[in-house]
Motif scaffolding. Structure first.
Motif, PDB file in Angstrom:
ATOM      1  N   ARG A  64       1.055  -0.970   0.294  1.00 30.53           N
ATOM      2  CA  ARG A  64      -0.341  -0.297  -0.057  1.00 30.53           C
ATOM      3  C   ARG A  64       0.783   1.213   0.282  1.00 30.53           C
ATOM      4  N   LYS A  65       1.535   1.706   0.828  1.00 34.00           N
ATOM      5  CA  LYS A  65       2.202   2.197   0.498  1.00 34.00           C
ATOM      6  C   LYS A  65       3.422   2.902  -0.239  1.00 34.00           C
ATOM      7  N   ASN A  66       4.322   1.764  -1.249  1.00 35.10           N
ATOM      8  CA  ASN A  66       4.416   1.688  -2.098  1.00 35.10           C
ATOM      9  C   ASN A  66       4.039   2.535  -3.540  1.00 35.10           C
ATOM     10  N   THR A  67       2.595   1.999  -3.353  1.00 36.75           N
ATOM     11  CA  THR A  67       1.805   2.206  -3.966  1.00 36.75           C
ATOM     12  C   THR A  67       1.538   3.278  -3.634  1.00 36.75           C
ATOM     13  N   GLN A  68       1.020   3.746  -3.084  1.00 37.51           N
ATOM     14  CA  GLN A  68       0.463   5.824  -2.735  1.00 37.51           C
ATOM     15  C   GLN A  68       1.391   6.167  -3.379  1.00 37.51           C
ATOM     16  N   PHE A  69       2.953   5.784  -2.638  1.00 37.15           N
ATOM     17  CA  PHE A  69       4.491   6.616  -3.569  1.00 37.15           C
ATOM     18  C   PHE A  69       4.480   6.879  -5.154  1.00 37.15           C
ATOM     19  N   GLY A  70       3.816   5.946  -5.573  1.00 35.09           N
ATOM     20  CA  GLY A  70       4.057   5.796  -7.363  1.00 35.09           C
ATOM     21  C   GLY A  70       4.390   4.947  -7.390  1.00 35.09           C
ATOM     22  N   ILE A  71       5.458   4.504  -7.069  1.00 32.98           N
ATOM     23  CA  ILE A  71       6.423   2.925  -6.514  1.00 32.98           C
ATOM     24  C   ILE A  71       6.268   1.730  -7.728  1.00 32.98           C
ATOM     25  N   LEU A  72       4.586   1.515  -7.261  1.00 33.60           N
ATOM     26  CA  LEU A  72       4.321   0.688  -7.648  1.00 33.60           C
ATOM     27  C   LEU A  72       2.909   0.607  -7.866  1.00 33.60           C
ATOM     28  N   GLU A  73       2.611   0.127  -9.168  1.00 37.20           N
ATOM     29  CA  GLU A  73       0.304  -0.350  -9.179  1.00 37.20           C
ATOM     30  C   GLU A  73      -0.058  -1.438  -9.441  1.00 37.20           C
ATOM     31  N   ARG A  74      -1.127  -1.609  -8.856  1.00 41.26           N
ATOM     32  CA  ARG A  74      -1.878  -2.340  -8.014  1.00 41.26           C
ATOM     33  C   ARG A  74      -2.806  -2.374  -9.484  1.00 41.26           C
ATOM     34  N   PHE A  75      -2.807  -3.924  -9.722  1.00 41.91           N
ATOM     35  CA  PHE A  75      -3.999  -4.235 -10.831  1.00 41.91           C
ATOM     36  C   PHE A  75      -5.245  -5.742 -10.560  1.00 41.91           C
ATOM     37  N   SER A  76      -6.123  -4.770 -10.146  1.00 44.59           N
ATOM     38  CA  SER A  76      -7.217  -6.394 -10.086  1.00 44.59           C
ATOM     39  C   SER A  76      -8.258  -6.569 -11.128  1.00 44.59           C
ATOM     40  N   TYR A  77      -8.326  -8.121 -11.709  1.00 44.23           N
ATOM     41  CA  TYR A  77      -8.669  -8.911 -12.267  1.00 44.23           C
ATOM     42  C   TYR A  77     -10.616  -9.041 -11.456  1.00 44.23           C
ATOM     43  N   ASN A  78     -11.131  -8.398 -11.985  1.00 46.47           N
ATOM     44  CA  ASN A  78     -12.901  -9.301 -11.693  1.00 46.47           C
ATOM     45  C   ASN A  78     -12.726 -11.262 -12.353  1.00 46.47           C
ATOM     46  N   GLU A  79     -11.326 -11.819 -11.231  1.00 48.29           N
ATOM     47  CA  GLU A  79     -12.230 -12.633 -11.519  1.00 48.29           C
ATOM     48  C   GLU A  79     -12.779 -13.869 -10.422  1.00 48.29           C
ATOM     49  N   VAL A  80     -13.379 -15.051 -10.604  1.00 51.47           N
ATOM     50  CA  VAL A  80     -13.616 -15.771  -9.665  1.00 51.47           C
ATOM     51  C   VAL A  80     -11.975 -17.281  -9.413  1.00 51.47           C
ATOM     52  N   PRO A  81     -11.093 -17.158  -8.624  1.00 47.30           N
ATOM     53  CA  PRO A  81     -11.113 -16.262  -7.280  1.00 47.30           C
ATOM     54  C   PRO A  81     -10.901 -14.807  -8.100  1.00 47.30           C
ATOM     55  N   PRO A  82     -10.934 -13.919  -7.403  1.00 48.94           N
ATOM     56  CA  PRO A  82     -10.629 -12.620  -7.699  1.00 48.94           C
ATOM     57  C   PRO A  82      -8.804 -12.860  -7.652  1.00 48.94           C
ATOM     58  N   ARG A  83      -7.859 -11.847  -8.303  1.00 48.45           N
ATOM     59  CA  ARG A  83      -6.888 -11.633  -8.304  1.00 48.45           C
ATOM     60  C   ARG A  83      -6.241 -10.548  -8.648  1.00 48.45           C
ATOM     61  N   VAL A  84      -5.188 -10.005  -8.087  1.00 48.09           N
ATOM     62  CA  VAL A  84      -4.381  -8.682  -7.894  1.00 48.09           C
ATOM     63  C   VAL A  84      -3.184  -9.169  -8.019  1.00 48.09           C
ATOM     64  N   GLU A  85      -2.375  -8.332  -8.718  1.00 53.25           N
ATOM     65  CA  GLU A  85      -1.035  -7.974  -9.445  1.00 53.25           C
ATOM     66  C   GLU A  85       0.043  -6.916  -8.774  1.00 53.25           C
ATOM     67  N   TYR A  86       1.083  -6.600  -8.980  1.00 48.78           N
ATOM     68  CA  TYR A  86       1.617  -5.686  -8.816  1.00 48.78           C
ATOM     69  C   TYR A  86       2.389  -5.443  -9.618  1.00 48.78           C
ATOM     70  N   LYS A  87       2.975  -4.372  -9.964  1.00 50.33           N
ATOM     71  CA  LYS A  87       3.956  -4.089 -11.092  1.00 50.33           C
ATOM     72  C   LYS A  87       4.473  -2.495 -10.783  1.00 50.33           C
ATOM     73  N   VAL A  88       5.845  -2.778 -10.859  1.00 49.86           N
ATOM     74  CA  VAL A  88       7.294  -1.593 -11.201  1.00 49.86           C
ATOM     75  C   VAL A  88       6.456  -0.259 -12.355  1.00 49.86           C
ATOM     76  N   THR A  89       6.374   0.543 -11.603  1.00 53.12           N
ATOM     77  CA  THR A  89       5.729   1.807 -12.538  1.00 53.12           C
ATOM     78  C   THR A  89       7.236   2.614 -13.079  1.00 53.12           C
ATOM     79  N   GLU A  90       6.739   3.054 -14.470  1.00 55.66           N
ATOM     80  CA  GLU A  90       7.644   3.965 -14.708  1.00 55.66           C
ATOM     81  C   GLU A  90       8.928   4.574 -13.498  1.00 55.66           C
ATOM     82  N   PHE A  91       8.273   5.429 -13.009  1.00 57.25           N
ATOM     83  CA  PHE A  91       8.792   5.995 -11.484  1.00 57.25           C
ATOM     84  C   PHE A  91       9.374   5.454 -10.955  1.00 57.25           C
ATOM     85  N   GLY A  92       8.793   4.058 -10.330  1.00 57.11           N
ATOM     86  CA  GLY A  92       9.070   3.137  -9.319  1.00 57.11           C
ATOM     87  C   GLY A  92      10.961   2.079 -10.125  1.00 57.11           C
ATOM     88  N   THR A  93      10.863   2.116 -11.277  1.00 55.89           N
ATOM     89  CA  THR A  93      12.325   1.853 -12.366  1.00 55.89           C
ATOM     90  C   THR A  93      13.407   3.190 -11.841  1.00 55.89           C
TER      91      THR A  93
END
Length: 113
Positions: A64-93
């Motif tokens: 959550r902290k890393n996402t708030q800083f813009g270092i990471l981005e959270r992707f939530s997929y509308n699937e069953v079961p729910p799937r969440v993934e994180y990726k490094v942003t351009e700023f995070g790189t």
């Protein structure tokens, strides 16, 4: 002719970036999470399973902290079961390159420059 003296303004540390670095280093798991993402492990459950001592609660707070800083981005997929993934942003790189430089500097200090 009078000599004009140049007045140099006091330079202050960058407030926001300093807090970001302090927060990232303050969370002992942030650097580990960056390693996991670099190795293609981007789902929270998979992260917890791959690191001894890392709990879901602590991981979620760190993500959550890393996402708030813009270092990471959270992707939530509308699937069953729910799937969440994180990726490094351009700023995070860019930010991680700075952390790498800090690590190199620390190694130089440790080795007596």
């Amino acid at each position: 002719m009078k000599n004009k003296e140049k007045i140099i303004q006091r330079k202050a540390a960058p407030d926001k970036s300093f807090r970001m670095i302090e927060t990232v280093y303050g969370c002992k798991w942030s650097l580990t999470i960056y390693q996991l993402l670099a190795n293609g492990i981007n789902r929270p459950g998979e992260m917890v399973r791959n690191v001894d001592g890392l709990t879901t609660k602590v991981l979620n707070e760190c993500l959550r902290k890393n996402t708030q800083f813009g270092i990471l981005e959270r992707f939530s997929y509308n699937e069953v079961p729910p799937r969440v993934e994180y990726k490094v942003t351009e700023f995070g790189t860019k930010f991680m390159r700075i952390l790498d430089d800090l690590e190199k500097l620390q190694n130089e200090i440790d080795n007596g420059i």
